[in-house]
Design an enzyme around this catalytic site. Structure first.
Site, mmCIF file in Angstrom:
data_model
loop_
_atom_site.group_PDB
_atom_site.id
_atom_site.type_symbol
_atom_site.label_atom_id
_atom_site.label_comp_id
_atom_site.label_asym_id
_atom_site.label_seq_id
_atom_site.Cartn_x
_atom_site.Cartn_y
_atom_site.Cartn_z
ATOM 1 N N GLY A 66 4.624 -5.707 5.838
ATOM 2 C CA GLY A 66 3.574 -6.149 4.948
ATOM 3 C C GLY A 66 2.962 -5.034 3.973
ATOM 4 N N GLY A 67 3.791 -4.155 3.430
ATOM 5 C CA GLY A 67 2.952 -3.341 2.778
ATOM 6 C C GLY A 67 2.805 -3.394 1.030
ATOM 7 N N GLY A 68 3.207 -4.520 0.964
ATOM 8 C CA GLY A 68 3.295 -4.662 -0.691
ATOM 9 C C GLY A 68 1.994 -5.243 -1.293
ATOM 10 N N LEU A 71 -3.996 -5.788 2.593
ATOM 11 C CA LEU A 71 -4.340 -4.783 3.302
ATOM 12 C C LEU A 71 -3.440 -3.529 3.469
ATOM 13 C CD1 LEU A 71 -6.467 -6.051 6.471
ATOM 14 C CD2 LEU A 71 -7.365 -5.096 4.505
ATOM 15 N N ASP A 117 12.832 -8.839 7.215
ATOM 16 C CA ASP A 117 12.167 -10.330 7.594
ATOM 17 C C ASP A 117 11.972 -9.810 9.430
ATOM 18 O OD1 ASP A 117 11.198 -12.746 8.841
ATOM 19 O OD2 ASP A 117 13.173 -13.852 7.793
ATOM 20 N N TYR A 199 -10.988 -12.719 16.175
ATOM 21 C CA TYR A 199 -10.969 -13.638 17.159
ATOM 22 C C TYR A 199 -9.640 -13.443 18.199
ATOM 23 C CZ TYR A 199 -7.573 -15.617 13.556
ATOM 24 O OH TYR A 199 -6.643 -15.715 12.637
ATOM 25 N N GLY A 241 -12.714 -7.766 10.252
ATOM 26 C CA GLY A 241 -13.879 -8.963 9.993
ATOM 27 C C GLY A 241 -13.123 -9.538 8.686
#
Length: 335
Positions: A66-68, A71, A117, A199, A241
């Site tokens: 998810g580096g694109g 965060l 994926d 959470y 958060g």
């Protein structure tokens, strides 16, 4: 307790607010971060510059899912600025390639893009094969890929549940186990980091698949910290958060109505920023944190403890209302 209940009823009759404000769905959205009603936020300025010395990750390889965007991009940008050669992985190759080119141009350190994926073990294996081929085995692995949306649980289909848990829990497991086995075979250590949420600890309605999956990731990382330390691997977790990123806010606060509520319950008075998470992430993955393993670090401006305290909403009571409360308490007889 009786006095508090009486005070609540009295204040309600006077129209005094005790609970957080909430914008109506029909009201125009405004940026709550621009709200001047929280001047105390000025005591907690966000720092964007890297806190670690230049070259901290020189000669090291980082693999980030998810580096694109969001965060992930922020963490990759800081790792690259500190000398790491980075490999970023997600499904959208065009987004990855653009991000990789931009960060490479900014930092001068190569960022590689590999399609992956995380829900599919075969795709994970192929992505890791590509990463090892272009950069070598990583010394930093960050499981950041995630999926989430708000929904009443009675509306969840099996496919909706599976979509979130496959990305968050299974995806993190597939990446961690694939790379971990390779590192063990090669006799090399690494620092693993997972990005979860506050959470994951408490649970939360309306995001039940995410809460369950993130809690599973935390259990996995604490378990592997105990088991795989002998192989030179560390495992830590960050619970962020609320941070305004396009992807998260578009799915979790599409109308903008909850941002005001979020800010009301954050004692620091502002949302977090991507560089703040990136600074903590790079520290936990660096040799400066080599004795940190199995840790779950909350970075939320005090939101979790603010929500946990039963009487914390009384911070909205005015001086005059406290005077009234004190008078009522003093008049209370008996225990």
């Amino acid at each position: 307790m009786a006095s508090l209940l009486l005070l609540r009823a009295s204040l309600a009759r006077r129209g005094a607010p005790l609970l957080s404000r909430q914008q109506g769905l029909g009201e125009p959205r405004r940026r709550a971060s621009d709200d001047k009603s929280r001047p105390h936020a000025s005591h907690f300025p966000a720092q964007a510059a890297p806190m670690l010395p230049p070259g901290t990750f020189a000669g090291k390889v980082a693999f980030v899912t998810g580096g694109g965007t969001g965060l992930g991009r922020g963490m990759v940008s800081m790792l690259s600025a500190l000398g790491a050669q980075c490999v970023i992985a997600s499904r959208k190759l065009d987004v990855l390639q653009q991000t990789a080119a931009e960060i490479t141009a900014e930092t001068g350190n190569k960022v590689h893009a590999v399609q992956c994926d995380v829900r599919d073990p075969a795709s994970v294996k192929a992505a890791v094969d590509s990463a090892v081929e272009v950069a070598g085995l990583p010394q930093v692995i960050i499981n950041n890929a995630a999926g989430n949306f708000v929904s009443p649980s009675e509306r969840l289909s099996p496919n909706a549940w599976r979509t979130i848990t496959d990305i968050v829990l299974n995806g993190s497991a597939f990446v961690t186990l694939d790379l971990g086995k390779r590192l063990i075979q090669a006799g090399k250590g690494a620092a693993f980091l997972a990005i979860t949420t506050i959470y994951a600890e408490s649970g939360s309605g309306f995001v039940v698949p995410s809460a369950a999956a993130k809690a599973g990731v935390e259990a996995m990382y604490k378990s592997l910290a105990a088991e795989w330390g002998r192989y030179g691997m560390r495992f830590n977790v960050i619970q962020p958060g609320p941070i305004r990123t396009k992807g998260a806010f578009s799915r979790l606060d599409p109308s903008g109505m909850f941002e005001e509520v979020m800010l009301d319950r954050i004692p620091v008075g502002r949302l977090g920023t991507v560089p703040e998470i990136a600074n903590l992430a790079t520290f936990l993955c660096s040799d400066y944190a080599s004795w940190a393993s199995g840790a779950v670090v909350r970075l939320d401006g005090g939101e979790y403890v603010s929500m946990a305290g039963e009487f914390n909403s009384l911070k909205q009571v005015s001086k005059e209302q406290w005077d009234m409360m004190e008078t009522m308490i003093r008049k209370t007889k008996g225990s």
